[in-house]
Design a protein around this motif. Structure first.
Motif, PDB file in Angstrom:
ATOM      1  N   PHE A  66       0.389  17.047   2.407  1.00 13.34           N
ATOM      2  CA  PHE A  66       0.086  15.744   1.810  1.00 13.34           C
ATOM      3  C   PHE A  66      -1.364  15.376   2.110  1.00 13.34           C
ATOM      4  CE2 PHE A  66       1.662  11.146   1.317  1.00 13.34           C
ATOM      5  CZ  PHE A  66       1.827  11.282  -0.052  1.00 13.34           C
ATOM      6  N   LEU A  67      -1.781  15.599   3.351  1.00 16.41           N
ATOM      7  CA  LEU A  67      -3.142  15.276   3.762  1.00 16.41           C
ATOM      8  C   LEU A  67      -4.167  16.090   2.984  1.00 16.41           C
ATOM      9  CD1 LEU A  67      -5.117  13.737   5.558  1.00 16.41           C
ATOM     10  CD2 LEU A  67      -4.804  15.543   7.270  1.00 16.41           C
ATOM     11  N   GLU A  68      -3.886  17.370   2.767  1.00 17.19           N
ATOM     12  CA  GLU A  68      -4.826  18.216   2.020  1.00 17.19           C
ATOM     13  C   GLU A  68      -5.123  17.628   0.644  1.00 17.19           C
ATOM     14  OE1 GLU A  68      -6.649  20.853   2.648  1.00 17.19           O
ATOM     15  OE2 GLU A  68      -5.851  21.541   4.562  1.00 17.19           O
ATOM     16  N   LEU A 126       0.855  -1.187   0.000  1.00 16.65           N
ATOM     17  CA  LEU A 126       0.000   0.000   0.000  1.00 16.65           C
ATOM     18  C   LEU A 126       0.887   1.233   0.000  1.00 16.65           C
ATOM     19  CD1 LEU A 126      -2.727  -0.996   2.606  1.00 16.65           C
ATOM     20  CD2 LEU A 126      -2.881  -1.046   0.131  1.00 16.65           C
ATOM     21  N   SER A 127       0.512   2.207  -0.784  1.00 12.18           N
ATOM     22  CA  SER A 127       1.271   3.447  -0.844  1.00 12.18           C
ATOM     23  C   SER A 127       1.062   4.261   0.435  1.00 12.18           C
ATOM     24  CB  SER A 127       0.816   4.264  -2.054  1.00 12.18           C
ATOM     25  OG  SER A 127      -0.517   4.716  -1.862  1.00 12.18           O
ATOM     26  N   ALA A 128       1.944   5.210   0.647  1.00 13.00           N
ATOM     27  CA  ALA A 128       1.798   6.119   1.787  1.00 13.00           C
ATOM     28  C   ALA A 128       0.473   6.868   1.671  1.00 13.00           C
ATOM     29  CB  ALA A 128       2.966   7.101   1.840  1.00 13.00           C
ATOM     30  N   ARG A 129       0.073   7.217   0.453  1.00 14.82           N
ATOM     31  CA  ARG A 129      -1.200   7.923   0.254  1.00 14.82           C
ATOM     32  C   ARG A 129      -2.368   7.097   0.771  1.00 14.82           C
ATOM     33  NH1 ARG A 129      -1.279  12.390  -2.688  1.00 14.82           N
ATOM     34  NH2 ARG A 129      -3.463  12.166  -3.262  1.00 14.82           N
ATOM     35  N   VAL A 130      -2.369   5.789   0.480  1.00 14.36           N
ATOM     36  CA  VAL A 130      -3.447   4.925   0.943  1.00 14.36           C
ATOM     37  C   VAL A 130      -3.416   4.809   2.464  1.00 14.36           C
ATOM     38  CG1 VAL A 130      -4.282   2.537   0.976  1.00 14.36           C
ATOM     39  CG2 VAL A 130      -3.721   3.621  -1.185  1.00 14.36           C
ATOM     40  N   ASP A 131      -2.235   4.600   3.028  1.00 16.11           N
ATOM     41  CA  ASP A 131      -2.104   4.509   4.479  1.00 16.11           C
ATOM     42  C   ASP A 131      -2.635   5.779   5.141  1.00 16.11           C
ATOM     43  OD1 ASP A 131      -1.075   3.335   7.010  1.00 16.11           O
ATOM     44  OD2 ASP A 131       0.357   4.993   6.881  1.00 16.11           O
ATOM     45  N   TYR A 132      -2.214   6.921   4.644  1.00 15.00           N
ATOM     46  CA  TYR A 132      -2.675   8.196   5.207  1.00 15.00           C
ATOM     47  C   TYR A 132      -4.178   8.374   5.032  1.00 15.00           C
ATOM     48  CZ  TYR A 132       2.234   9.735   5.543  1.00 15.00           C
ATOM     49  OH  TYR A 132       3.563   9.868   5.859  1.00 15.00           O
ATOM     50  N   ALA A 133      -4.703   7.992   3.876  1.00  5.25           N
ATOM     51  CA  ALA A 133      -6.147   8.127   3.631  1.00  5.25           C
ATOM     52  C   ALA A 133      -6.942   7.265   4.607  1.00  5.25           C
ATOM     53  CB  ALA A 133      -6.474   7.748   2.189  1.00  5.25           C
ATOM     54  N   LEU A 134      -6.511   6.032   4.789  1.00  2.65           N
ATOM     55  CA  LEU A 134      -7.218   5.138   5.719  1.00  2.65           C
ATOM     56  C   LEU A 134      -7.143   5.666   7.144  1.00  2.65           C
ATOM     57  CD1 LEU A 134      -6.106   1.711   4.219  1.00  2.65           C
ATOM     58  CD2 LEU A 134      -8.408   2.706   4.148  1.00  2.65           C
ATOM     59  N   ARG A 135      -5.991   6.174   7.538  1.00  5.43           N
ATOM     60  CA  ARG A 135      -5.854   6.747   8.880  1.00  5.43           C
ATOM     61  C   ARG A 135      -6.723   7.995   9.033  1.00  5.43           C
ATOM     62  NH1 ARG A 135       0.462   7.003   9.032  1.00  5.43           N
ATOM     63  NH2 ARG A 135       0.068   8.479  10.704  1.00  5.43           N
ATOM     64  N   ALA A 136      -6.791   8.812   7.981  1.00  2.00           N
ATOM     65  CA  ALA A 136      -7.591  10.040   8.041  1.00  2.00           C
ATOM     66  C   ALA A 136      -9.081   9.736   8.165  1.00  2.00           C
ATOM     67  CB  ALA A 136      -7.327  10.904   6.802  1.00  2.00           C
ATOM     68  N   VAL A 137      -9.602   8.799   7.364  1.00  2.00           N
ATOM     69  CA  VAL A 137     -11.036   8.504   7.451  1.00  2.00           C
ATOM     70  C   VAL A 137     -11.370   7.820   8.776  1.00  2.00           C
ATOM     71  CG1 VAL A 137     -11.471   8.460   4.967  1.00  2.00           C
ATOM     72  CG2 VAL A 137     -10.943   6.337   6.136  1.00  2.00           C
ATOM     73  N   THR A 138     -10.442   7.036   9.286  1.00  2.00           N
ATOM     74  CA  THR A 138     -10.657   6.412  10.593  1.00  2.00           C
ATOM     75  C   THR A 138     -10.708   7.469  11.684  1.00  2.00           C
ATOM     76  OG1 THR A 138      -9.577   4.381   9.854  1.00  2.00           O
ATOM     77  CG2 THR A 138      -9.755   4.711  12.218  1.00  2.00           C
ATOM     78  N   ASP A 172      -5.879  20.115   9.799  1.00  2.00           N
ATOM     79  CA  ASP A 172      -4.793  20.241  10.776  1.00  2.00           C
ATOM     80  C   ASP A 172      -5.014  19.318  11.977  1.00  2.00           C
ATOM     81  OD1 ASP A 172      -2.317  21.522  11.584  1.00  2.00           O
ATOM     82  OD2 ASP A 172      -3.519  22.477  13.163  1.00  2.00           O
ATOM     83  N   GLN A 173      -6.260  19.216  12.436  1.00  2.00           N
ATOM     84  CA  GLN A 173      -6.563  18.309  13.555  1.00  2.00           C
ATOM     85  C   GLN A 173      -6.281  16.860  13.173  1.00  2.00           C
ATOM     86  OE1 GLN A 173     -10.636  19.794  13.909  1.00  2.00           O
ATOM     87  NE2 GLN A 173     -10.266  20.200  16.090  1.00  2.00           N
ATOM     88  N   ILE A 174      -6.683  16.480  11.973  1.00  2.00           N
ATOM     89  CA  ILE A 174      -6.446  15.116  11.498  1.00  2.00           C
ATOM     90  C   ILE A 174      -4.945  14.872  11.364  1.00  2.00           C
ATOM     91  CG2 ILE A 174      -6.787  13.487   9.594  1.00  2.00           C
ATOM     92  CD1 ILE A 174      -9.390  15.092   8.950  1.00  2.00           C
ATOM     93  N   ALA A 175      -4.245  15.833  10.759  1.00  2.13           N
ATOM     94  CA  ALA A 175      -2.802  15.701  10.543  1.00  2.13           C
ATOM     95  C   ALA A 175      -2.061  15.513  11.865  1.00  2.13           C
ATOM     96  CB  ALA A 175      -2.268  16.923   9.794  1.00  2.13           C
ATOM     97  N   ARG A 176      -2.420  16.302  12.855  1.00  8.38           N
ATOM     98  CA  ARG A 176      -1.755  16.178  14.171  1.00  8.38           C
ATOM     99  C   ARG A 176      -2.082  14.848  14.830  1.00  8.38           C
ATOM    100  NH1 ARG A 176      -3.360  21.834  16.224  1.00  8.38           N
ATOM    101  NH2 ARG A 176      -5.207  20.655  16.034  1.00  8.38           N
ATOM    102  N   ALA A 177      -3.347  14.464  14.817  1.00  9.52           N
ATOM    103  CA  ALA A 177      -3.771  13.234  15.497  1.00  9.52           C
ATOM    104  C   ALA A 177      -3.132  11.996  14.883  1.00  9.52           C
ATOM    105  CB  ALA A 177      -5.287  13.115  15.462  1.00  9.52           C
ATOM    106  N   GLN A 178      -2.937  12.002  13.581  1.00  7.54           N
ATOM    107  CA  GLN A 178      -2.415  10.822  12.891  1.00  7.54           C
ATOM    108  C   GLN A 178      -0.978  10.989  12.397  1.00  7.54           C
ATOM    109  OE1 GLN A 178      -3.743   7.762  12.602  1.00  7.54           O
ATOM    110  NE2 GLN A 178      -5.302   8.519  14.027  1.00  7.54           N
ATOM    111  N   GLU A 179      -0.367  12.121  12.739  1.00  5.37           N
ATOM    112  CA  GLU A 179       1.019  12.402  12.330  1.00  5.37           C
ATOM    113  C   GLU A 179       1.206  12.256  10.824  1.00  5.37           C
ATOM    114  OE1 GLU A 179       3.516   9.976  14.823  1.00  5.37           O
ATOM    115  OE2 GLU A 179       2.945  11.095  16.625  1.00  5.37           O
ATOM    116  N   ILE A 180       0.348  12.959  10.092  1.00  2.00           N
ATOM    117  CA  ILE A 180       0.381  12.967   8.629  1.00  2.00           C
ATOM    118  C   ILE A 180       0.846  14.354   8.197  1.00  2.00           C
ATOM    119  CG2 ILE A 180      -0.995  12.762   6.520  1.00  2.00           C
ATOM    120  CD1 ILE A 180      -2.980  11.040   8.159  1.00  2.00           C
ATOM    121  N   PRO A 181       1.785  14.450   7.265  1.00  2.00           N
ATOM    122  CA  PRO A 181       2.202  15.770   6.779  1.00  2.00           C
ATOM    123  C   PRO A 181       0.988  16.549   6.253  1.00  2.00           C
ATOM    124  CG  PRO A 181       3.676  14.058   5.958  1.00  2.00           C
ATOM    125  CD  PRO A 181       2.525  13.362   6.615  1.00  2.00           C
ATOM    126  N   PRO A 182       0.754  17.762   6.782  1.00  2.00           N
ATOM    127  CA  PRO A 182      -0.470  18.522   6.446  1.00  2.00           C
ATOM    128  C   PRO A 182      -0.694  18.761   4.955  1.00  2.00           C
ATOM    129  CG  PRO A 182       0.631  19.509   8.323  1.00  2.00           C
ATOM    130  CD  PRO A 182       1.548  18.450   7.798  1.00  2.00           C
TER     131      PRO A 182
END
Length: 155
Positions: free
Chosen positions: A46-48, A3-15, A34-44
């Protein structure tokens, strides 16, 4: 399966969205990137881009402004992990950029096509079974917990 980092981050974000917007003080309120990025340690940044892709794919909705943020477009129980992965990365199984049924193997390698199709079916069986709500609540389906309980799954 990779799984790509994008998929991992997406799954963590929706969770995270499922968890925050369905319980407690955040219930029913949009969550900022920003709240999602901080909670899941995802680069902001990238998350956007991931959230934009998921909005276009009908998984999340968004609202701009001071009271803005993101929320799931449907109940978490109706969003499978497979759906999120397809929105971010496309079909579940690709071999050299093609779907397994489009490959043309010959001779001794002919059965490889069946192996790839079986692998995709196996992935699909799990990823369509597990929902975002299952992950957010930590209550995975019995079929998944049985697989995880096998020590061979961890090596």
């Amino acid at each position: 399966m990779r799984l790509s980092a994008r998929v991992d981050y997406a799954l963590r974000a929706v969770t995270e969205l499922a968890s925050v917007t369905s319980t407690g003080a955040g219930r029913g309120r949009p969550v900022t990137a920003d709240q999602i990025a901080r909670a899941q340690e995802i680069p902001p940044k990238f998350l956007e881009s991931i959230l934009l892709q998921m909005r276009r794919g009908g998984i999340v909705q968004a609202q701009r402004g001071p009271e803005g943020g993101y929320w799931l477009a449907r109940p978490a129980e109706e969003i499978s992990l497979a759906e999120v992965i397809r929105v971010i990365d496309g079909p579940l199984a690709h071999i050299r950029g093609q779907r397994p049924e489009q490959l043309g193997y010959h001779g001794a390698a002919r059965a490889l096509q069946d192996v790839w199709i079986a692998l995709r079916a196996s992935e699909r069986q799990i990823l369509e079974l597990v929902t975002v709500a299952d992950v957010a609540q930590g209550t995975l389906p019995e079929q998944v917990t049985k697989l995880v309980a096998d020590p061979r799954a961890w090596t």
